[in-house]
Motif scaffolding. Sequence first.
Motif, short mmCIF file in Angstrom:
data_model
loop_
_atom_site.label_atom_id
_atom_site.label_comp_id
_atom_site.label_asym_id
_atom_site.label_seq_id
_atom_site.Cartn_x
_atom_site.Cartn_y
_atom_site.Cartn_z
N ALA A 148 -94.10 -35.98 -28.88
CA ALA A 148 -94.00 -34.53 -29.05
C ALA A 148 -92.28 -34.43 -28.66
O ALA A 148 -91.78 -34.87 -27.85
CB ALA A 148 -94.66 -33.67 -27.99
N TRP A 149 -91.76 -33.64 -29.64
CA TRP A 149 -90.03 -33.17 -29.42
C TRP A 149 -90.01 -31.95 -28.82
O TRP A 149 -90.82 -31.03 -29.18
CB TRP A 149 -89.59 -33.70 -30.63
N TRP A 150 -88.89 -31.57 -28.30
CA TRP A 150 -88.72 -30.17 -27.43
C TRP A 150 -87.40 -29.63 -28.47
O TRP A 150 -86.27 -30.03 -28.38
CB TRP A 150 -88.03 -30.42 -25.94
N PRO A 151 -87.67 -28.59 -29.29
CA PRO A 151 -86.84 -27.90 -30.10
C PRO A 151 -85.68 -27.46 -29.17
O PRO A 151 -85.91 -26.94 -28.26
CB PRO A 151 -87.64 -26.89 -30.74
N VAL A 152 -84.51 -27.59 -29.73
CA VAL A 152 -83.35 -27.12 -29.15
C VAL A 152 -82.53 -26.00 -30.19
O VAL A 152 -82.31 -26.34 -31.25
CB VAL A 152 -82.35 -28.11 -28.94
N ALA A 153 -82.74 -24.82 -29.78
CA ALA A 153 -82.31 -23.70 -30.53
C ALA A 153 -80.35 -24.01 -30.80
O ALA A 153 -80.05 -23.68 -31.73
CB ALA A 153 -82.42 -22.25 -29.86
N ASP A 154 -79.76 -24.22 -29.76
CA ASP A 154 -78.32 -24.56 -29.82
C ASP A 154 -77.93 -25.82 -29.18
O ASP A 154 -77.90 -26.01 -28.12
CB ASP A 154 -77.46 -23.30 -29.39
N VAL A 155 -77.73 -26.84 -30.08
CA VAL A 155 -77.37 -28.19 -29.65
C VAL A 155 -76.14 -28.13 -28.67
O VAL A 155 -76.21 -28.84 -27.55
CB VAL A 155 -77.28 -29.27 -30.70
N LEU A 156 -75.04 -27.35 -28.97
CA LEU A 156 -73.98 -27.70 -28.01
C LEU A 156 -74.28 -26.93 -26.66
O LEU A 156 -73.81 -27.49 -25.72
CB LEU A 156 -72.79 -26.71 -28.74
N ALA A 157 -75.09 -25.62 -26.65
CA ALA A 157 -75.32 -25.18 -25.38
C ALA A 157 -76.44 -26.03 -24.46
O ALA A 157 -76.06 -26.50 -23.41
CB ALA A 157 -76.20 -24.00 -25.51
N TYR A 158 -77.23 -26.83 -25.29
CA TYR A 158 -78.14 -27.73 -24.58
C TYR A 158 -77.30 -28.94 -24.22
O TYR A 158 -77.52 -29.33 -22.87
CB TYR A 158 -79.11 -28.41 -25.64
N LEU A 159 -76.58 -29.61 -24.66
CA LEU A 159 -75.66 -30.71 -24.36
C LEU A 159 -74.72 -30.37 -23.10
O LEU A 159 -74.28 -31.35 -22.31
CB LEU A 159 -75.10 -31.27 -25.51
#
Length: 147
Positions: A3-14
């Motif tokens: 199961a993967w966890w969707p990330v709306a904004d990769v830069l904000a997540y990282l």
Amino acid sequence: MDAWWPVADVLAYLAGRWRVERSVRDLAGGEEGVFTGTTVFGPLDGGGLLHEESGEFTWRGVRRPATRTLRFLPGDVPGTAEVRFADGRPFHDLDLRTGRHVAGHPCAADLYRGDFTVRDADHWRTVWRVGGPAKDLVLVTDYGREA
């Protein structure tokens, strides 16, 4: 099934500081190495993130300091990124809106294939398979967000 966890904004997540553990396996020779350290994704002038990784890499029983710098720039599609080497050369794209992304990068005659998966708000993984006449490697990197 993963199961993967969707990330709306990769830069904000990282953005922020991550603990890093990487295993490196040479499939041709059977040797294994380990990298442990940290990765900091800090603001980059003009937008995006500067990825600065530092730690120790142990290979054939020898520990050495190791560093890597990448640039994560906003992608053409909102929420995605374009990853570049420190000198500006293109590396790969990154889209984690589904929680998983597969990217490729040709390097001379070898091909790098990266599989990126997000497990939750504080954990993600990359698996790079490198194949060609010069290399036959698998690199598995686990990232855990630091408080």
